[in-house]
Design a protein around this motif. Structure first.
Motif, mmCIF file in Angstrom:
data_model
loop_
_atom_site.group_PDB
_atom_site.id
_atom_site.type_symbol
_atom_site.label_atom_id
_atom_site.label_comp_id
_atom_site.label_asym_id
_atom_site.label_seq_id
_atom_site.Cartn_x
_atom_site.Cartn_y
_atom_site.Cartn_z
ATOM 1 N N ASN B 5 0.811 -1.220 0.000
ATOM 2 C CA ASN B 5 0.000 0.000 0.000
ATOM 3 C C ASN B 5 0.847 1.274 0.000
ATOM 4 O OD1 ASN B 5 -1.992 -1.893 0.282
ATOM 5 N ND2 ASN B 5 -2.965 -0.976 2.064
ATOM 6 N N TYR B 7 0.058 5.069 0.872
ATOM 7 C CA TYR B 7 -0.977 5.900 1.475
ATOM 8 C C TYR B 7 -0.424 7.311 1.666
ATOM 9 C CZ TYR B 7 -4.271 7.579 4.996
ATOM 10 O OH TYR B 7 -5.185 8.326 5.700
ATOM 11 N N ILE B 9 -1.346 11.393 2.666
ATOM 12 C CA ILE B 9 -2.274 12.425 3.128
ATOM 13 C C ILE B 9 -1.616 13.781 2.933
ATOM 14 C CG2 ILE B 9 -3.494 10.943 4.762
ATOM 15 C CD1 ILE B 9 -1.987 12.266 7.019
ATOM 16 N N VAL B 35 -0.826 0.250 -10.865
ATOM 17 C CA VAL B 35 -1.715 0.598 -9.751
ATOM 18 C C VAL B 35 -2.904 -0.352 -9.754
ATOM 19 C CG1 VAL B 35 -3.095 2.386 -8.663
ATOM 20 C CG2 VAL B 35 -1.060 3.023 -9.990
ATOM 21 N N SER B 37 -5.346 -0.697 -7.195
ATOM 22 C CA SER B 37 -6.567 -0.001 -6.780
ATOM 23 C C SER B 37 -6.217 1.415 -6.361
ATOM 24 C CB SER B 37 -7.273 -0.739 -5.635
ATOM 25 O OG SER B 37 -6.612 -0.515 -4.410
ATOM 26 N N PHE B 38 -7.188 2.300 -6.496
ATOM 27 C CA PHE B 38 -6.976 3.703 -6.124
ATOM 28 C C PHE B 38 -8.275 4.278 -5.591
ATOM 29 C CE2 PHE B 38 -7.109 8.282 -7.611
ATOM 30 C CZ PHE B 38 -6.294 8.764 -6.605
ATOM 31 N N GLU B 39 -8.209 4.814 -4.407
ATOM 32 C CA GLU B 39 -9.364 5.528 -3.878
ATOM 33 C C GLU B 39 -8.858 6.737 -3.111
ATOM 34 O OE1 GLU B 39 -11.656 3.401 -0.816
ATOM 35 O OE2 GLU B 39 -10.006 1.995 -0.636
ATOM 36 N N TRP B 40 -9.712 7.710 -2.987
ATOM 37 C CA TRP B 40 -9.298 8.919 -2.280
ATOM 38 C C TRP B 40 -10.528 9.549 -1.633
ATOM 39 C CZ3 TRP B 40 -11.193 13.824 -3.432
ATOM 40 C CH2 TRP B 40 -11.909 13.939 -4.631
ATOM 41 N N GLY B 41 -10.282 10.524 -0.793
ATOM 42 C CA GLY B 41 -11.395 11.207 -0.166
ATOM 43 C C GLY B 41 -10.938 12.452 0.551
ATOM 44 N N HIS B 56 -6.909 15.773 2.654
ATOM 45 C CA HIS B 56 -7.176 14.757 1.634
ATOM 46 C C HIS B 56 -6.322 13.507 1.862
ATOM 47 C CE1 HIS B 56 -8.856 18.295 -0.322
ATOM 48 N NE2 HIS B 56 -9.460 17.508 -1.207
ATOM 49 N N ALA B 57 -6.943 12.354 1.590
ATOM 50 C CA ALA B 57 -6.242 11.070 1.697
ATOM 51 C C ALA B 57 -6.309 10.347 0.361
ATOM 52 C CB ALA B 57 -6.884 10.212 2.791
ATOM 53 N N LEU B 59 -5.199 6.602 -1.390
ATOM 54 C CA LEU B 59 -4.693 5.261 -1.127
ATOM 55 C C LEU B 59 -4.580 4.471 -2.420
ATOM 56 C CD1 LEU B 59 -3.901 2.977 0.877
ATOM 57 C CD2 LEU B 59 -6.307 2.340 0.919
ATOM 58 N N VAL B 93 3.580 10.326 3.772
ATOM 59 C CA VAL B 93 3.493 9.143 2.911
ATOM 60 C C VAL B 93 3.857 7.913 3.731
ATOM 61 C CG1 VAL B 93 4.370 7.997 0.839
ATOM 62 C CG2 VAL B 93 4.195 10.505 0.911
ATOM 63 N N MET B 94 2.988 6.905 3.661
ATOM 64 C CA MET B 94 3.272 5.635 4.334
ATOM 65 C C MET B 94 3.239 4.525 3.287
ATOM 66 S SD MET B 94 3.330 6.497 7.672
ATOM 67 C CE MET B 94 2.829 5.124 8.724
ATOM 68 N N ASP B 95 4.300 3.736 3.236
ATOM 69 C CA ASP B 95 4.383 2.605 2.308
ATOM 70 C C ASP B 95 4.525 1.324 3.110
ATOM 71 O OD1 ASP B 95 4.326 4.093 -0.131
ATOM 72 O OD2 ASP B 95 6.380 4.735 0.276
#
Lengths: 105, 105
Positions: B5, B7, B9, B35, B37-41, B56-57, B59, B93-95
């Motif tokens: 992943n 991630y 923000i 990629v 999957s990709f989602e954000w919000g 904003h996030a 992923l 950023v988290m990987d």
């Protein structure tokens, strides 16, 4: 698609027994049906400029915001928070309706 | 399960045209097969104590770390970074390899 997401990143205080705490979290999450999905991980890259010192990410999804609200006040979650919160040096929480471009398969 | 992943923000600088920038990001991600999957919000709760100002996030998930590496150096991603990075006030950023307890359905 259309989930409501609760993403948490943290840095634990020195000396915290992180593995035990995460086991407790997994137990807590397993027992609460409102949580639709749960995954977590420990950053493996460790670029301080990017992680800002955060080390762990926890990603939960819910069918809708009301389910997250119900999770927040669930007795098991409230109980868990009593041991989780004091273990944290810092935390960022993002709550958002997910917009999915590519769905997980 | 077993995804790697990425991630992210962010908090955008004042005056940034966020919608346009995210459209560019969606276009960029759509064109890169690595990629999975990709989602954000956008955070809807706005509790500063919890969001620390992040709004904003994003992923993305990959089948393995090598796919994330390939994404990082993909020309479309490199090009997008040139407009994304200057728009940010702050970023984390988290990987991490994802450990899944409850899988998304």
């Amino acid at each position: 698609m259309g989930t409501y997401n609760h993403y948490v990143i943290v840095k634990f205080k020195d000396g915290v027994k992180v593995e035990e705490l995460i086991q407790e979290m997994e137990k807590m999450v397993s027992g609460i049906d409102h949580v639709k999905s749960f995954e977590w991980g420990k950053d493996t890259e460790g670029h301080d400029m990017l992680t800002q010192g955060f080390t762990h990410a926890f990603l939960m999804t819910f069918n809708e915001k009301e389910a997250l609200n119900a999770f927040q006040v669930h007795p098991n979650h409230v109980e868990f928070s009593k041991i989780f919160s004091p273990a944290l040096e810092k935390i960022v929480v993002m709550d958002f309706p997910s917009i999915t471009l590519k769905a997980p398969t």
